[in-house]
Enzyme design. Structure first.
Site, short mmCIF file in Angstrom:
data_model
loop_
_atom_site.label_atom_id
_atom_site.label_comp_id
_atom_site.label_asym_id
_atom_site.label_seq_id
_atom_site.Cartn_x
_atom_site.Cartn_y
_atom_site.Cartn_z
N ASP A 84 15.38 70.01 26.78
CA ASP A 84 14.00 69.75 26.39
C ASP A 84 13.82 68.25 26.23
O ASP A 84 14.79 67.47 26.33
CB ASP A 84 13.63 70.49 25.10
CG ASP A 84 12.14 70.83 25.03
OD1 ASP A 84 11.80 72.02 25.14
OD2 ASP A 84 11.32 69.90 24.90
N VAL B 155 8.77 75.78 30.87
CA VAL B 155 7.89 74.94 30.05
C VAL B 155 6.52 75.60 29.96
O VAL B 155 6.31 76.72 30.43
CB VAL B 155 7.79 73.51 30.63
CG1 VAL B 155 9.17 72.86 30.69
CG2 VAL B 155 7.13 73.49 32.01
N SER C 212 4.14 83.66 34.43
CA SER C 212 3.57 85.00 34.50
C SER C 212 2.37 85.07 35.43
O SER C 212 1.94 86.16 35.80
CB SER C 212 3.18 85.49 33.10
OG SER C 212 2.29 84.58 32.49
N HIS D 38 10.39 85.63 36.63
CA HIS D 38 9.51 85.97 35.51
C HIS D 38 10.23 86.88 34.52
O HIS D 38 10.45 88.06 34.78
CB HIS D 38 8.24 86.65 36.05
CG HIS D 38 7.28 87.06 34.98
ND1 HIS D 38 6.37 88.08 35.17
CD2 HIS D 38 7.08 86.62 33.71
CE1 HIS D 38 5.66 88.24 34.06
NE2 HIS D 38 6.08 87.37 33.17
N ASN E 256 8.97 89.00 27.48
CA ASN E 256 9.28 88.68 26.08
C ASN E 256 9.28 89.95 25.23
O ASN E 256 8.36 90.76 25.37
CB ASN E 256 8.24 87.68 25.56
CG ASN E 256 8.78 86.81 24.44
OD1 ASN E 256 9.98 86.70 24.25
ND2 ASN E 256 7.89 86.20 23.70
#
Length: 714
Positions: A343, A400, A429, A450, A453
């Site tokens: 990151d 990101v 997505s 993809h 979650n």
């Protein structure tokens, strides 16, 4: 050699002993039609051979026997009821014949003994295993229950309570657990297994062990008085209803079968099992769940064939250390894949590492892993602020913020810092993979990946092929997905790809229902309790986040302006504008708070209800709610198949179950269509066609309805 078939051998040994060897063609032992018939012939031969004193039941595979051949189930269950009943009685008679042999019998168990494999060993007098043995009766996962005597023998062997727990959950049991329960008589090391079993058989044959008394226990009624029986079965039924619910009848039927057979000897108890097995095999749930199992096996076989040239994946990396990035890092590390968590700021890295640590701490608390194992897994994750840490990465997942400009910039930048063989993927997505590929020089080394979650729970990974993606790239991403323990499904690029593309017509239909005066609390209740979704659409939107949903909604409207335009009255947008983002802000369709134990509680948002009532109020039946929500999803799924976004109906069904939690007992959209009937679907859709294009079925589907052809292969 007393008997020799293609899969079964009966070999005479010394001292009047005989060994029945299961050695099927193929990688595993399973009871297909041919093997079961040979097994029967071998037992009949043993029964009629004079001078035999004992039988040893062994396997020449690393797994004893994985059960019946599930590929035969669909055809078998389609038989007329009388014919199916005759077959199941023929099968159970085989295992009764094994149990009734006039001499002691011992099973030698290594690896899996599941379903019919477990029922086989239950029919012998003694069971000796090594520590690799895994024993279970998983039939309820297929919408059925044990049918080769499992409910009768298991309940008499280990007691009704323990048997019902094993059978209704379908969980596998380790060798140590089996020894504790009494399913096996001994657990020994692999090198001593056969010799120990042979010694047990000799002692039984010599009269040192009372094998007949041990056998008789399985032939008689259960030892339960009236009060014990009432308490035992009432409690079991209450627990099963709480966990399985009304949509999965198999666990409850298993309890009822054990209860009904408890007061009978084996022949009568077996008749009850036969009858109830036939009943379950005729349910839509059994057809759906067996179909899903076969679809899952088909897809796994398909993706494994893609990995024609295995590529070494020693190091992975994820860009973006939020909840998603931390989840991907956690999943990779848990599967022993070293991963860099990259990151641009330390705070984000801390968040990602904290998320991974929290997940691991929960595993330690549950006893799934030790603190030492947690330490080793954490060491597999390398948090970094430096692009130089990506030099050795074999594959990179960019995760990101969901913004095409930001993603394009990050992808272009990262390409400068990786080796030429590195594959770069994007976790998105909704954003076009073709569009993002334009930011890269090595476009063939790029595709979409993809994740859903939470990453550690959701099994699906959509692998999105761009028009530039090479087969080697797809191969490598499939391989990485499998190594992570995921179920990859390859789709072609389009707005929303597959899963989100078929979800948003469903959510648009939900919005229209609200505008037409429906109550979102009733809608959620109907879709959860009656249709079977884990979450109704209002609750789902709160969990996803109204900001995420509104962003995706705009992408879908741009990609499909005819079928998915932004609604004039858009409840999702209204909530987004008021910063009612769902669980993120503790307010959306519901209000969220935590109880004393820290568990999230939801209550209806009364302010939203008041605002919605301004659109009017109208009662809708459960059938109307289900039809108005599901027809647009069904229609879009069919369009995705017709447009080759997804390559098969089986993959579509598995993607919806793994990615959205589509009710497994309905088997996915295409299995649901079969259960509903094409003619009925056309009738329902025509009723609502005035509501817009999402309700207007494709010409191809109408053609199939006229010829009564369906989409699934089985």
């Amino acid at each position: 050699m007393l008997y020799e078939g293609k899969n079964i051998q009966l070999v005479q040994q010394e001292n009047g002993l005989v060994e029945l060897i299961i050695d099927c063609h193929g990688s595993v032992n399973k009871f297909d039609k041919e093997t079961l018939e040979e097994f029967n012939q071998a037992i009949i031969t043993a029964q009629s051979t004079s001078g035999l004193r004992g039988l040893l039941l062994t396997s020449n595979k690393t797994a004893f026997l994985v059960g019946a051949d599930i590929t035969e189930f669909i055809a078998k269950f389609a038989l007329p009821e009388a014919e199916l009943a005759s077959w199941i009685k023929y099968a159970t008679d085989i295992f009764d014949r094994l149990e009734d042999l006039p001499f002691p019998t011992v099973s030698v168990i290594t690896g899996f003994a599941l379903g019919g494999g477990c029922e086989t060993i239950l029919a012998t007098d003694y069971r000796i295993s090594d520590d690799t043995a895994v024993i279970g009766l998983p039939e309820v996962k297929l919408g059925i229950m044990p049918g080769f005597g499992g409910t009768v023998r298991m309940s008499r062997l280990i007691g009704a309570d323990n048997a019902m727990k094993l059978i209704t959950t379908g969980k596998n049991t380790t060798a140590a657990e089996c020894l504790k329960l009494g399913i096996v008589d001994a657990v020994v090391s692999k090198d001593k297994l056969k010799q120990s079993a042979l010694e047990t058989l000799i002692q039984a044959a010599d009269g040192e062990f009372d094998w007949q008394q041990k056998r008789n226990q399985k032939l008689k009624p259960l030892k339960l008085n009236q009060n014990e029986s009432l308490m035992c079965f009432s409690l079991a039924k209450a627990m099963v209803f709480q966990t399985a619910g009304k949509h999965y009848p198999a666990p409850m039927m298993a309890v009822s079968t054990i209860e009904q057979g408890a007061r009978h000897n084996r022949p009568q108890a077996m008749e009850i099992e036969n009858k109830n097995f036939v009943h379950l095999s005729k349910t839509s749930q059994a057809k759906a769940l067996v179909g899903l199992f076969l679809a899952d096996q088909c897809i796994k076989s398909k993706v494994k064939k893609l990995v024609v040239t295995p590529q070494e994946i020693n190091n992975a990396a994820v860009l973006g250390a939020g909840i998603m990035g931390g989840g991907i890092a956690y999943q990779s590390a848990c599967k022993n894949i070293a991963i860099t968590l990259k990151d641009i700021n330390q705070e984000a890295l801390d968040l990602g590492m904290s998320h991974a640590c929290n997940l691991l701490e929960k595993q330690v608390a549950r006893g799934k892993i030790t603190a030492a194992q947690m330490g080793k897994i954490i060491c597999k994750i390398n948090p970094s602020l430096d692009y130089a840490s990506l030099n050795n990465a074999d594959i990179i997942v960019e995760a990101v913020v969901e913004n095409p400009n930001v993603k394009s910039q990050v992808l272009a930048e990262v390409e400068k810092h990786v080796n030429s063989n590195c594959v770069i993927t994007t976790n998105t997505s909704t954003i076009s993979i073709d569009l993002l590929a334009e930011s890269l020089d090595r476009k063939d080394k790029f595709c979409g990946m993809h994740f859903f979650n939470p990453v550690h729970r959701m099994p699906l990974v959509e692998i999105i092929r761009s028009k530039y993606s090479s087969e080697d790239t797809i191969n490598k991403v499939v391989q990485y997905s499998l190594a992570m323990g995921k179920s990859p499904i390859i789709v072609n690029d389009c707005p929303g790809f597959f899963v989100n593309r078929v979800l948003f017509p469903y959510l648009a239909a939900f919005n229209q229902l609200l505008v037409d005066g429906a109550d979102f609390i009733q809608i959620d209740k109907v879709m959860e309790q009656e249709f079977g979704w884990p979450m109704g659409p209002a609750y789902l939107l709160d969990v996803v986040g109204l900001d995420t949903a509104y962003h995706a909604q705009r992408v879908m409207a741009s990609g499909y302006p005819h079928r998915m335009p932004l609604a004039e009255t858009n409840i999702i947008h209204e909530l987004f504008e008021q910063n009612n983002l769902g669980q993120k802000t503790n307010s959306g369709f519901y209000l969220y708070s935590k109880d004393k134990k820290g568990k999230v509680q939801k209550t209806p948002n009364l302010d939203l209800i008041s605002r919605l009532e301004q659109h009017g109020s109208k009662h809708f039946s459960s059938e109307e709610i289900i039809q108005r929500l599901m027809i647009p999803m069904i229609n879009e799924t069919i369009l995705c198949l017709e447009e080759n976004i997804i390559s098969s109906a089986e993959e579509a069904d598995m993607a919806l179950i793994y990615g959205l939690g589509f009710p497994a007992f309905r088997g996915g959209v295409f299995r649901y269509i079969e259960t509903l009937g094409l003619a009925e679907l056309v009738k329902q859709a025509d009723t609502y066609s005035k509501l817009g294009p999402c309700y207007q079925l494709t010409p191809n589907l109408r053609s199939k309805s006229e010829t009564n052809k369906y989409y699934l292969a089985n």
